[in-house]
Every structure is written in structure tokens, then in C-alpha cells.
Design a protein around this motif. Structure first.
Motif, PDB file in Angstrom:
ATOM      1  N   ILE A   1      54.839  31.243  43.623  1.00  0.00           N
ATOM      2  CA  ILE A   1      53.776  31.684  42.729  1.00  0.00           C
ATOM      3  C   ILE A   1      54.281  31.787  41.301  1.00  0.00           C
ATOM      4  CG2 ILE A   1      52.187  33.557  42.211  1.00  0.00           C
ATOM      5  CD1 ILE A   1      51.993  34.140  45.135  1.00  0.00           C
ATOM      6  N   GLU A   2      55.429  32.379  41.172  1.00  0.00           N
ATOM      7  CA  GLU A   2      55.982  32.539  39.823  1.00  0.00           C
ATOM      8  C   GLU A   2      56.155  31.196  39.135  1.00  0.00           C
ATOM      9  OE1 GLU A   2      59.574  34.869  39.605  1.00  0.00           O
ATOM     10  OE2 GLU A   2      58.467  36.587  40.422  1.00  0.00           O
ATOM     11  N   GLN A   3      56.751  30.288  39.876  1.00  0.00           N
ATOM     12  CA  GLN A   3      56.923  28.945  39.322  1.00  0.00           C
ATOM     13  C   GLN A   3      55.599  28.371  38.841  1.00  0.00           C
ATOM     14  OE1 GLN A   3      58.840  26.932  42.718  1.00  0.00           O
ATOM     15  NE2 GLN A   3      60.302  26.144  41.181  1.00  0.00           N
ATOM     16  N   MET A   4      54.655  28.489  39.732  1.00  0.00           N
ATOM     17  CA  MET A   4      53.358  27.918  39.421  1.00  0.00           C
ATOM     18  C   MET A   4      52.757  28.541  38.174  1.00  0.00           C
ATOM     19  SD  MET A   4      49.874  28.181  41.608  1.00  0.00           S
ATOM     20  CE  MET A   4      49.710  29.910  41.237  1.00  0.00           C
ATOM     21  N   VAL A   5      52.788  29.855  38.153  1.00  0.00           N
ATOM     22  CA  VAL A   5      52.193  30.555  37.018  1.00  0.00           C
ATOM     23  C   VAL A   5      52.885  30.154  35.713  1.00  0.00           C
ATOM     24  CG1 VAL A   5      51.868  32.806  35.955  1.00  0.00           C
ATOM     25  CG2 VAL A   5      51.360  32.492  38.359  1.00  0.00           C
ATOM     26  N   ASN A   6      54.178  30.068  35.761  1.00  0.00           N
ATOM     27  CA  ASN A   6      54.897  29.676  34.554  1.00  0.00           C
ATOM     28  C   ASN A   6      54.482  28.296  34.065  1.00  0.00           C
ATOM     29  OD1 ASN A   6      56.334  32.002  34.349  1.00  0.00           O
ATOM     30  ND2 ASN A   6      58.068  31.245  35.567  1.00  0.00           N
ATOM     31  N   LEU A   7      54.393  27.422  35.014  1.00  0.00           N
ATOM     32  CA  LEU A   7      54.012  26.063  34.651  1.00  0.00           C
ATOM     33  C   LEU A   7      52.589  26.031  34.090  1.00  0.00           C
ATOM     34  CD1 LEU A   7      55.384  23.341  34.718  1.00  0.00           C
ATOM     35  CD2 LEU A   7      54.178  22.858  36.836  1.00  0.00           C
ATOM     36  N   LEU A   8      51.701  26.721  34.792  1.00  0.00           N
ATOM     37  CA  LEU A   8      50.306  26.742  34.337  1.00  0.00           C
ATOM     38  C   LEU A   8      50.217  27.317  32.933  1.00  0.00           C
ATOM     39  CD1 LEU A   8      48.307  27.849  37.527  1.00  0.00           C
ATOM     40  CD2 LEU A   8      48.374  25.592  36.479  1.00  0.00           C
TER      41      LEU A   8
ATOM     42  N   ASN B   1      35.681  29.597  25.584  1.00  0.00           N
ATOM     43  CA  ASN B   1      36.862  30.347  25.165  1.00  0.00           C
ATOM     44  C   ASN B   1      38.110  29.650  25.699  1.00  0.00           C
ATOM     45  OD1 ASN B   1      35.159  32.202  24.115  1.00  0.00           O
ATOM     46  ND2 ASN B   1      35.940  33.940  25.297  1.00  0.00           N
ATOM     47  N   LYS B   2      39.188  29.835  24.979  1.00  0.00           N
ATOM     48  CA  LYS B   2      40.406  29.143  25.404  1.00  0.00           C
ATOM     49  C   LYS B   2      41.366  30.092  26.125  1.00  0.00           C
ATOM     50  CE  LYS B   2      39.897  25.868  21.671  1.00  0.00           C
ATOM     51  NZ  LYS B   2      38.627  26.528  21.192  1.00  0.00           N
ATOM     52  N   LEU B   3      42.055  29.551  27.084  1.00  0.00           N
ATOM     53  CA  LEU B   3      42.990  30.363  27.847  1.00  0.00           C
ATOM     54  C   LEU B   3      44.173  30.761  26.969  1.00  0.00           C
ATOM     55  CD1 LEU B   3      43.739  31.463  30.669  1.00  0.00           C
ATOM     56  CD2 LEU B   3      45.224  29.467  30.887  1.00  0.00           C
ATOM     57  N   LYS B   4      44.489  32.018  27.031  1.00  0.00           N
ATOM     58  CA  LYS B   4      45.644  32.460  26.274  1.00  0.00           C
ATOM     59  C   LYS B   4      46.813  32.712  27.207  1.00  0.00           C
ATOM     60  CE  LYS B   4      47.101  35.876  22.907  1.00  0.00           C
ATOM     61  NZ  LYS B   4      46.635  36.205  21.559  1.00  0.00           N
ATOM     62  N   TYR B   5      46.493  33.352  28.319  1.00  0.00           N
ATOM     63  CA  TYR B   5      47.566  33.797  29.177  1.00  0.00           C
ATOM     64  C   TYR B   5      47.048  33.977  30.586  1.00  0.00           C
ATOM     65  CZ  TYR B   5      52.064  35.964  30.014  1.00  0.00           C
ATOM     66  OH  TYR B   5      53.342  36.222  30.445  1.00  0.00           O
ATOM     67  N   LEU B   6      47.895  33.727  31.520  1.00  0.00           N
ATOM     68  CA  LEU B   6      47.502  33.779  32.916  1.00  0.00           C
ATOM     69  C   LEU B   6      48.532  34.596  33.664  1.00  0.00           C
ATOM     70  CD1 LEU B   6      45.671  32.121  35.044  1.00  0.00           C
ATOM     71  CD2 LEU B   6      47.732  30.765  35.326  1.00  0.00           C
ATOM     72  N   GLN B   7      48.058  35.415  34.585  1.00  0.00           N
ATOM     73  CA  GLN B   7      49.040  36.219  35.292  1.00  0.00           C
ATOM     74  C   GLN B   7      48.589  36.498  36.715  1.00  0.00           C
ATOM     75  OE1 GLN B   7      50.680  38.942  32.784  1.00  0.00           O
ATOM     76  NE2 GLN B   7      52.379  39.393  34.164  1.00  0.00           N
TER      77      GLN B   7
ATOM     78  N   ALA C   1      52.432  27.352  30.644  1.00  0.00           N
ATOM     79  CA  ALA C   1      52.996  26.429  29.666  1.00  0.00           C
ATOM     80  C   ALA C   1      52.013  25.308  29.353  1.00  0.00           C
ATOM     81  CB  ALA C   1      54.300  25.854  30.206  1.00  0.00           C
ATOM     82  N   LYS C   2      51.291  24.865  30.380  1.00  0.00           N
ATOM     83  CA  LYS C   2      50.475  23.672  30.194  1.00  0.00           C
ATOM     84  C   LYS C   2      49.023  23.949  29.830  1.00  0.00           C
ATOM     85  CE  LYS C   2      53.781  20.867  31.378  1.00  0.00           C
ATOM     86  NZ  LYS C   2      54.336  19.885  30.418  1.00  0.00           N
ATOM     87  N   LEU C   3      48.566  25.108  30.174  1.00  0.00           N
ATOM     88  CA  LEU C   3      47.122  25.339  30.025  1.00  0.00           C
ATOM     89  C   LEU C   3      46.746  26.210  28.834  1.00  0.00           C
ATOM     90  CD1 LEU C   3      45.909  25.800  33.711  1.00  0.00           C
ATOM     91  CD2 LEU C   3      45.784  23.778  32.277  1.00  0.00           C
ATOM     92  N   ALA C   4      47.714  26.781  28.178  1.00  0.00           N
ATOM     93  CA  ALA C   4      47.389  27.634  27.034  1.00  0.00           C
ATOM     94  C   ALA C   4      46.596  26.817  26.025  1.00  0.00           C
ATOM     95  CB  ALA C   4      48.671  28.171  26.406  1.00  0.00           C
TER      96      ALA C   4
END
Lengths: 341, 341
Positions: A174-181, A132-138, A183-186
Motif C-alpha cells: 500500500i505504501e508503495q502504491m500511495v507513494n507512486l500515486l 479540483n486538482k488532487l493535491k495529496y493522497l493518503q 508522485a504521478k497524480l498530483a
DNA sequence: ACTTAGCACTCGTTTTTGTTGAGTGCTAAC
DNA sequence: GTTAGCACTCAACAAAAACGAGTGCTAAGT
């Protein structure tokens, strides 16, 4: 090749044995409506059938029982897929008429019905989340050193894990990281997440995110692909009702097997389309050499989403079980197609 | 009251029977190191102990076995909490040294160790989510008619459910709704969510959110308090190794019981502090009248978070089991305290 | 008065022997 | 080619016999 009469007799014996679990004698066969021959004739044919390996005799003065080879022939050539009875059909109708949004719930309830209707043990393999593909991370912080991470996939599966926040990492980090992830991992398959980060994103991180070294352990916790509990069983106790398992030792072997999820997964995984029947030794595992496994997988957009199966003695009501699994797997496919399609 | 000698003998008999599962004769007792009397003397005492109800005789010419009353006396007055052996201790140390962030994981693995060490069936009741408070609510749309809702509680538990989006509800609608719900429901216990919305928020909704009538069904799906699977079992098959369960029928009764989660929950729930032992008929349920249940709950901030227990025959190794449960429950309490505290 | 050796007795378990009957294989008649 | 008849086999059940672990009681010892 078997003569028509031999087929008739073999079918009669298998039917009889499936329902009464006792060796079938020539007299019993000859008394059946669909058989027009005397016991003596049957005896001759039975001797032949034994010689060719379709039947077995537990001991000299007993009736005959089907050999595993006999069952195989029965399944391939003799049995007539039987219609389900009213009440079973109703149950299934109701099941799929009700609103079931959760994949897990649907699977669990199907398994439950399956075992109740058949009196065998039912096992279902849920979808492999694997690709399955990542859609969203939080990430939600819980307190200073704990947070909850939530991963939503394209199929709508939600994966959650609790993670520890390393000393010296701030909320902003954390926020920065999550945003970046995000953006890049979806769109990246779950099992490649970690790899992708380590191979392609580390550099990027170091540029955009403060304190990124501290975050590394957190990311690893976040993206760990977990060994997933995607196996559902129901009616395990039904095994105990089968006369072939009145010996506790035999039950134990089976039960212990059912507790090992990877073994079960291997045993039941089914790539074929349609219903698959594995009789006795056709199963690799020795522990189930006197069992049969019947399974069918359900499919969405041509991709197998999971498998639904039954475990019982080789003396299994194949006619009923095969139609039932056929119907259920079709229903499941349709059901999930509607949700995902 | 029992004389010192009687106590010695009773203890010897219980010990012996616990380990060998066979009626204990006077000779066997007299041969033990800690007993300095002849078989004849023992016989006399045994007759007395039987008269007073501490022992039973399966038949005239057999040895004695402890009665349930006898076990009770043993547990209350005779047994000496035994130290755990090295390898068991190591296992426990390792378990709690490893990083376990998920409550479920911790509980499952504790159960697993418990059953492996004792060879009984272990059962754990997880925390009641029931009165956890909502921390955060989120909805991800999956496609036009499906979405995933995620509820995070103050303890960090994550609840997810898939919901269907009614015709005519837009993304903006959903966002509005979620924002409002978050603002109003944070801190409300899960089991009162629905009620709170219906009683206090409907009017507010109608003012602030467009299309709110359509959203109602969605909210209801969202807030449904689910019957939760908070029961973990491990080592069910251990039952099959006990000589008292060599009869399949008896096994069946127990196994079927274990499949009913509310019965299990009732049977194992334990409000007391410390380790609780329930022997045979001390259990309400008839099905476990020849079983013992030993349980202990673990506590965070003075509030019971869950229970950890064992199910076995009345002939149970109480000494070992009691210390083990004591140690494990303390460890669990400490572990969770560290996470939540 | 308490302890213990000795012994007859009890009764479940195991072994042996006997009986039964379902089912077969073979033969001879149809 | 089919079937009735009959001798034969052998697991399953039942009854009988042998066994032995363990008891309770008695009487002797301390």
C-alpha cells in the motif's frame, strides 16, 4: 409600450398583490398615495393592461392579478431595488464577520439566513469538486481488511472514502502504491484520476510495485469520483406558509422535486453574472411553472464557485429578494476569495 | 380482559382502519371471512369495546376507530408479525449484498429503502462519534494562512476541518506540534481531546515546541468537537400522502420538527433492544401526539451504534413495520459487525 | 342466555337554493 | 380626457333540504 400612467398602475398592482396575495381592485389602487386618479380611470387602464397581457382576471367580478408577463415587465423595468432593513443587514454582517473556515458551513449558514430573511426556500449549490486538482493522497489502514483513503484537493476540500483491502496485499504494498500515486497524480483533476491511472500508469506500476494486480481493485475504489452531495437547502417548510400552497397536492409536487438532487442542480444552476430571475414558465420544469427562481452565483478568480438561490411563488417579493441575493453573492465571493486567493 | 370474540373484532377493526383510514362499521366487520357473526352482534361488542376504551366513535352515526389504547393492545397482543413480501425482501438482500464501506452511505441507503417500502418517513441516527478514540491526526497546509486538519478515529471515521494558521507559525512548528499531539493523544476519546491538551500537555508543549503560544488557537480549532450531523431522514414527503395530514397546518408542525435535529435525536433515541413502538401520547412531544414512532437500534459488540426508525400516523401498519425494522436492524448489526469486528 | 332481523333515529356529508358584496363595464355628465 | 353613477356578474358564504351510513334498541328466533 406602456404609458407612464400604466406603468404606475401596474407597479401598484404588483406591489399590492405581492404583499396581500389577493386580486387587486380599482378602488384599492386609486386609494394609494402615489396614484392620483379615480377608480373609474384605473378601471379603463386595467382593461387595457389586461388586453395587452400584463394583467389577468381570475373571474369576471374579481380584481386583477399580474400575469407572468406582467411580473417580467415589473422585474425588468419597474421595481426599484430596495435597501435591506437594519436587522437583516446586521445578520449578514455578523455572518461574515464570524470565522467560517469550512466551505460547507459557510454555505449552509448563508442558506439558513437567506430563508429566514425571505421566508422562501433557499437552495445553494456548492462548488463542483469535479475539476479540483488532487493535491495529496493518503491511506490509513484500519485493520486487516479495511482502510481509509483521504484525498485533499488544491482548494482544500477533503474527500474521504473507506476501502476494502484485498486479500494478500501488505502494508508495504500500500505504501508503495500511495507513494507512486502521489508522485504521478498530483495536479490531476479529480474526474480524470481513474482514467489517468488506467491509461498512463499501469505499466509503471507493474515495474515498481509488487503484487500490483491485487492492488487494482483498491485503486479503483480509491479513485472513484463520487456523486457528491453538494446541494444545501434551508427553509423548505416556508413553502407551507405561502397561500398558493395551501393545497397539499401542490406542496407534494414541489417537495418531491426538492428531494431529487440532480433536478435541483439543473434547475438552479446559473452561469450568468449577477442576479437572475426566472418567472413561472421561464423555468423548464413543469412542476415549477407557478414558481419563481431567483439565483446568483459567487465567483472566485473569475470562476463560478457555486450558486445561491431562492424558490418561491411567482408572487415573490422581487425587490427584496434581488437586492438580498446581490449582497449575499458579493459577500460570498469576497469571503471565498479571501480564503482561496 | 377481552373475550376471544372481542379480540377478533378489535383486530378486524384495526386492520381495516389501518388500510382504509375510515371509520369501520359493524357491517364491514361482519362481512369479513374470519368473522362469523351478524352485524348486530358486532354492534353490541363494539359498544362494549368503546366503553372499555379500545375504540372511539368520531360521531354518533359513524363507525368506530381504534383508540390509542386500542392500538397498544393490538401491538402487544393481537398482531401477527407478517412476512415481508418478495420484492421487499429482494431489495433488502440486494442492499446488503452490495459493497458499502461508508457508514454514512449504508445508513442513508437503508433509510431510503425503509421509506420506500413503508411509505412512511424514515429517520436514522448515526453512531455517536463522541466517544470514538483518536487514532491519527494530520495537517496539510494549503497556503500561508490556511490548512486542513484530518482526524481519523479508531472506528475509521474521518473528521476534517479547515483551520487558519496564525501569523508567525512556520511549517516546522506545525509538524512539531502534530507529532507531539499524535504521540500524546492517540487513544483519547474525541470529546476529551481539548481538555486533555489543556490539562496535561501545555507544559510539555512549552518545552518541546517553538512558538507554542501562537499555536494555541490553532490547536483549539483543531480539536473542537463539532455538533455533528448524524441524522439521516428519507421520505419526508411521504407524510403528505397520509390522509391524516391533508391539512397543511398539521404537516407544517411535523416538518418543522423534523428540521430540528436535536429534537429528532431525542424523539428517536432508543436504548432498548428489539423493536420499540411508541403510540401517540406515549411520545413526549406534543407535536407527535397523533403520530407513532417505531424504532430499533443496531448493535456492534453489544454497544448500540445507532437507531433506525419510522414516523407515521398512529394508524400505522404495525405488522409490516415491526417485522421490517426487526429485519433491517439485524442486518445492519451484522453488516457493521463484519466491518468493525 | 345468546344471537340476529328489523326499524326508528342520529348526524355528518352532499346538494340545492338564496343572499351578499366586491368589483367590473358602460354611459353620460363634467 | 376624466370621473360619478348604475346595472350587472359571479365567487363566496350561509341556510335549508335531501341523503345515507351507521347506530341502539326491541323483539323474535334458536
Amino acid at each position: 409600450m406602456l404609458s407612464e400612467r400604466q406603468e404606475k398602475i401596474l407597479r401598484a398592482i404588483v406591489d399590492e398583490y405581492i404583499h396581500h396575495a389577493e386580486p387587486v381592485g380599482s378602488r384599492t389602487v386609486s386609494k394609494r398615495k402615489d396614484i392620483g386618479f379615480s377608480a373609474a380611470t384605473i378601471r379603463n387602464e386595467m382593461a387595457d393592461l389586461e388586453e395587452t397581457g400584463f394583467l389577468e382576471q381570475p373571474h369576471t367580478s374579481a380584481g386583477r392579478i399580474p400575469s407572468q408577463f406582467g411580473y417580467r415587465y415589473y422585474v425588468d423595468h419597474l421595481m426599484v431595488p430596495r435597501h435591506l432593513n437594519r436587522s437583516d443587514l446586521m445578520m449578514i454582517r455578523e455572518l461574515f464577520a464570524s470565522q467560517m473556515n469550512e466551505v460547507e458551513q459557510t454555505i449552509q449558514e448563508t442558506a439558513s439566513i437567506l430563508s429566514r430573511v425571505t421566508n422562501y426556500t433557499s437552495i445553494m449549490l456548492g462548488p463542483e469538486l469535479y475539476d479540483n486538482k488532487l493535491k495529496y493522497l493518503q491511506v490509513f489502514p484500519l485493520n486487516d481488511h479495511m482502510a481509509v483513503a483521504i484525498l485533499v484537493t488544491d482548494t482544500g476540500h477533503v474527500d474521504q472514502r473507506r476501502i476494502t483491502v484485498p486479500e494478500g496485499v501488505s502494508l508495504t504494498n500500500i505504501e508503495q502504491m500511495v507513494n507512486l500515486l502521489n508522485a504521478k497524480l498530483a495536479g490531476v483533476p479529480l474526474h480524470r484520476l481513474k482514467q489517468t491511472v488506467h491509461k498512463e500508469l499501469l505499466e509503471e506500476f507493474s515495474r515498481h510495485v509488487e503484487n500490483y494486480e491485487y492492488l487494482l481493485s483498491m485503486i479503483d475504489q480509491l479513485l472513484a469520483t463520487e456523486a457528491e452531495g453538494r446541494i444545501f437547502t434551508s427553509g423548505t417548510t416556508n413553502i407551507l406558509s405561502q397561500p398558493e400552497f395551501k393545497d397539499v397536492e401542490k406542496v407534494k409536487v414541489l417537495m418531491e422535486l426538492l428531494e431529487e438532487s440532480d433536478t435541483v442542480a439543473r434547475l438552479f444552476s446559473n452561469q450568468e453574472t449577477g442576479v437572475q430571475v426566472r418567472i413561472g414558465h421561464e423555468n423548464e420544469l413543469e412542476a415549477v411553472n407557478n414558481c419563481s427562481i431567483v439565483s446568483a452565483s459567487f465567483v472566485v478568480d473569475g470562476r463560478s464557485l457555486g450558486t445561491i438561490g431562492l424558490l418561491g411563488p411567482t408572487r415573490m417579493d422581487y425587490q427584496k429578494v434581488v437586492t438580498l441575493l446581490d449582497v449575499l453573492s458579493r459577500n460570498l465571493s469576497r469571503h471565498f476569495q479571501r480564503i482561496y486567493g
